[in-house]
Scaffold this active site. Structure first.
Site, PDB file in Angstrom:
ATOM      1  N   CYS A  44      38.287  55.539  35.921  1.00  0.00           N
ATOM      2  CA  CYS A  44      39.008  56.516  35.094  1.00  0.00           C
ATOM      3  C   CYS A  44      38.230  56.878  33.831  1.00  0.00           C
ATOM      4  O   CYS A  44      38.524  57.901  33.205  1.00  0.00           O
ATOM      5  CB  CYS A  44      40.377  55.965  34.711  1.00  0.00           C
ATOM      6  SG  CYS A  44      41.436  55.581  36.133  1.00  0.00           S
ATOM      7  N   ASP A 288      43.371  51.430  46.329  1.00  0.00           N
ATOM      8  CA  ASP A 288      43.426  52.825  46.767  1.00  0.00           C
ATOM      9  C   ASP A 288      43.355  53.007  48.276  1.00  0.00           C
ATOM     10  O   ASP A 288      43.591  54.109  48.774  1.00  0.00           O
ATOM     11  CB  ASP A 288      42.284  53.627  46.126  1.00  0.00           C
ATOM     12  CG  ASP A 288      42.455  53.789  44.625  1.00  0.00           C
ATOM     13  OD1 ASP A 288      43.527  53.414  44.112  1.00  0.00           O
ATOM     14  OD2 ASP A 288      41.528  54.288  43.969  1.00  0.00           O
ATOM     15  N   ASN A 310      45.333  47.638  40.169  1.00  0.00           N
ATOM     16  CA  ASN A 310      45.269  46.337  39.501  1.00  0.00           C
ATOM     17  C   ASN A 310      46.493  45.478  39.802  1.00  0.00           C
ATOM     18  O   ASN A 310      46.383  44.264  40.015  1.00  0.00           O
ATOM     19  CB  ASN A 310      45.117  46.532  37.989  1.00  0.00           C
ATOM     20  CG  ASN A 310      43.669  46.698  37.569  1.00  0.00           C
ATOM     21  OD1 ASN A 310      42.958  45.711  37.373  1.00  0.00           O
ATOM     22  ND2 ASN A 310      43.221  47.928  37.441  1.00  0.00           N
TER      23      ASN A 310
END
Length: 560
Positions: A44, A288, A310
């Site tokens: 990110c 993911d 996470n």
């Protein structure tokens, strides 16, 4: 010696799972295999590295392989790809990508955290030079090298999601004239149309970012050096570019899982239970590459976010070291809460959008409410716009979206907590929140928004969504009468096409100018004066009344 735990994947979920497993059982042997060169990095943060907000790639990396070994006793093999799993004999077959050597490693428990990859379309020119995707540290290094050493004149970003918009911000802040091309009719997929259009309007009018929606790239053209030079759109338009960053979605990496017979869910990602177990014994999955549950509608959902990865990784890491479920942790699902910084704006969402809620069969009510994030007189007070979505029958909160320069994050997090606990509008309107002028209004923005929703649910108020009003104006609906109750100077500066101006303090004396047979939409800047006009006109016997949700502040369409 404890059990042998192998983790496939070394970014958010994989490294979190490995670290948690080692902390729970220090005697276990934990190994991470990853195809990538870098591990445990913040994907990110990559746009901010490209924008030089983050100066060094090292700042994005939480731990190196050496630090994993030294501090946790975890062995990390980078540039090593797990190419197969022998689930009967419980071993993985690993290829060293530097030497092409192949080795086998036995495991007691296996965690698949293979993540996701960018979607690259099968179109001509996609492999030209200076065409990139952004998913890894390696991708970011290549893009930043070009920006630093051979800067483009016409960078183009494909995709108006989070990464695309963050890239646009960072390129613009570095002085580049950037364009965004989005195939959908709006940027920010997942947000409601009128909220996305507020963001688009801000980008175009205030930041000079060119945004093309409902445009599909059908071909990428190159020059003699085989570098990208133009993109051809389905409309026939050509847009010049010398740097193309393709950021139009990602897909879960499930090839290995499919190969070994792991069940794939309806979302296209790996199906797991709340303990992160797959359908194959002693094989878990996190991050993911796997799906979870949307807690609002209780359906499978694929939500590839770092926060989710996470949490999944932590649960998987805990559970692989235990045999009894009584020691397990669980991960029930998500609301899809997300947030985006875009120049001075914050945009955030939790739960279902109004469109999604209707698609799921809920009977929906929504409100849009602009307000100050702090006491209006406090110097740092900023405007926020909150949209709240609720179930008409029960008042249960289904979702919320926010946009503004104020503390949108705080308000969305409050609402997310209520949704997680199956809270209602009635409860939200009474919640005891901290108040002091530097931090909040006496009635927080979320409470004000909840009160407006209560008025709608109890029949005290009817409203019309900005997008619905825009569509009806475009369709030439003759039954509408738009009455703008702002002052004449305000009206002259800008107004919705076709509206008439009757200032609020003149409403009583000019009430005969308003046709009771029409559907009357009352308009003001924020909605407050329109509501006052609404109550006055009801006292005069008007029944077919609505106010424009959010007023002109939340109306992103054409004004004159």
């Amino acid at each position: 010696m404890g059990r042998k735990i192998i983790v496939i994947g070394g970014v958010a979920a994989g490294t979190k799972a490995a670290a948690k497993a080692k902390r729970e059982d220090p005697n276990s042997e934990v190994i991470i295999f990853t195809k990538e060169e870098y591990i445990s990095y913040s994907g990110c943060g990559l746009p901010y590295f490209i924008g030089k907000v983050v100066q060094s790639k090292d700042h994005l990396i939480l731990r190196t392989p050496q630090e994993f070994k030294h501090s946790l006793g975890i062995d990390v093999y980078t540039k090593h790809e797990v190419i197969d799993v022998d689930k009967q004999n419980k071993k993985v077959i690993v290829k060293d990508l530097s030497t092409n050597n192949i080795k086998e490693y036995f495991y007691d428990k296996l965690i698949i955290a293979t993540g996701a990859s960018p979607v690259k379309p099968n179109i001509e020119g996609i492999n030209l030079k200076r065409v990139f995707t952004l998913r890894s540290v390696g991708d970011a290094l290549k893009i930043r090298e070009i920006l630093d050493n051979d800067p483009p004149k016409n960078p183009v970003i494909v995709g108006g999601g989070f990464i695309g918009l963050e890239l646009a911000e960072n390129l613009k802040e570095r002085g580049f004239d950037v364009k965004i091309i989005e195939v959908a009719d709006q940027i920010l997929p997942g947000y409601d149309f009128e909220i996305a259009k507020l963001v688009e309007k801000y980008l175009i009018e205030e930041k000079g970012v060119k945004v093309f929606t409902s445009k599909k790239i059908v071909k990428i053209l190159g020059n003699e050096e085989q570098e990208v030079s133009k993109v051809l759109l389905d409309s026939g338009e050509e847009i010049e570019t010398d740097l193309l960053i393709w950021s139009a979605g990602i897909r879960p990496n499930v090839e290995l899982a499919k190969k070994i017979g792991i069940e794939i869910g309806s979302t296209g990602a790996i199906r797991v239970d709340k303990y992160m177990r797959t359908n194959i014994e002693d094989i878990y999955s996190a991050g993911d590459c796997c799906e979870t549950t949307n807690l609002v509608c209780n359906k499978p959902a694929w939500v590839p976010l770092g926060s989710t990865a996470n949490k999944m990784g932590r649960v998987a890491g805990n559970n692989v070291v235990y045999d009894n479920e009584e020691n397990f942790e669980s991960f029930e699902g998500v609301l899809g809460t997300n947030i985006l910084k875009l120049f001075s704006l914050t945009i955030a969402k939790t739960g279902l959008s109004e469109r999604q809620a209707r698609e799921e069969g809920f009977e929906v009510e929504s409100v849009i409410v602009p307000s100050d994030d702090k006491a209006h007189y406090y110097p740092t007070s900023k405007m926020v716009i909150l949209k709240l979505i609720a179930d008409k029958k029960t008042g249960r909160i289904l979702g919320a979206q926010g946009i503004g320069e104020g503390t949108v994050d705080k308000f969305i997090d409050i609402i997310a907590s209520f949704i997680y606990l199956n809270g209602t509008v009635w409860g939200l309107s009474k919640v005891d929140l901290a108040y002091s002028p530097p931090y909040s209004m006496a009635l927080s923005s979320v409470i004000v928004t909840a009160n407006v929703m209560k008025n709608k649910l109890t029949g005290k108020l009817k409203g019309i969504n900005p997008y619905e009003l825009y569509k009806r104006i475009k369709e030439g609906d003759k039954n509408l009468l738009l009455v703008d109750v702002r002052t004449e100077p305000e009206f002259v500066i800008s107004s919705i096409p076709g509206s008439i101006n009757i200032p609020l303090d003149e409403l009583v004396e000019k009430v005969d100018m308003i046709d009771k047979n029409k559907e009357i939409v009352l308009i003001c800047g924020l909605g407050k004066r329109a509501y006052q006009a609404y109550t006055k006109l009801r006292s005069f016997g008007f029944t077919n009344l609505k106010i424009l949700d959010g007023g002109l502040k939340a109306y992103p369409f054409e004004l004159i």
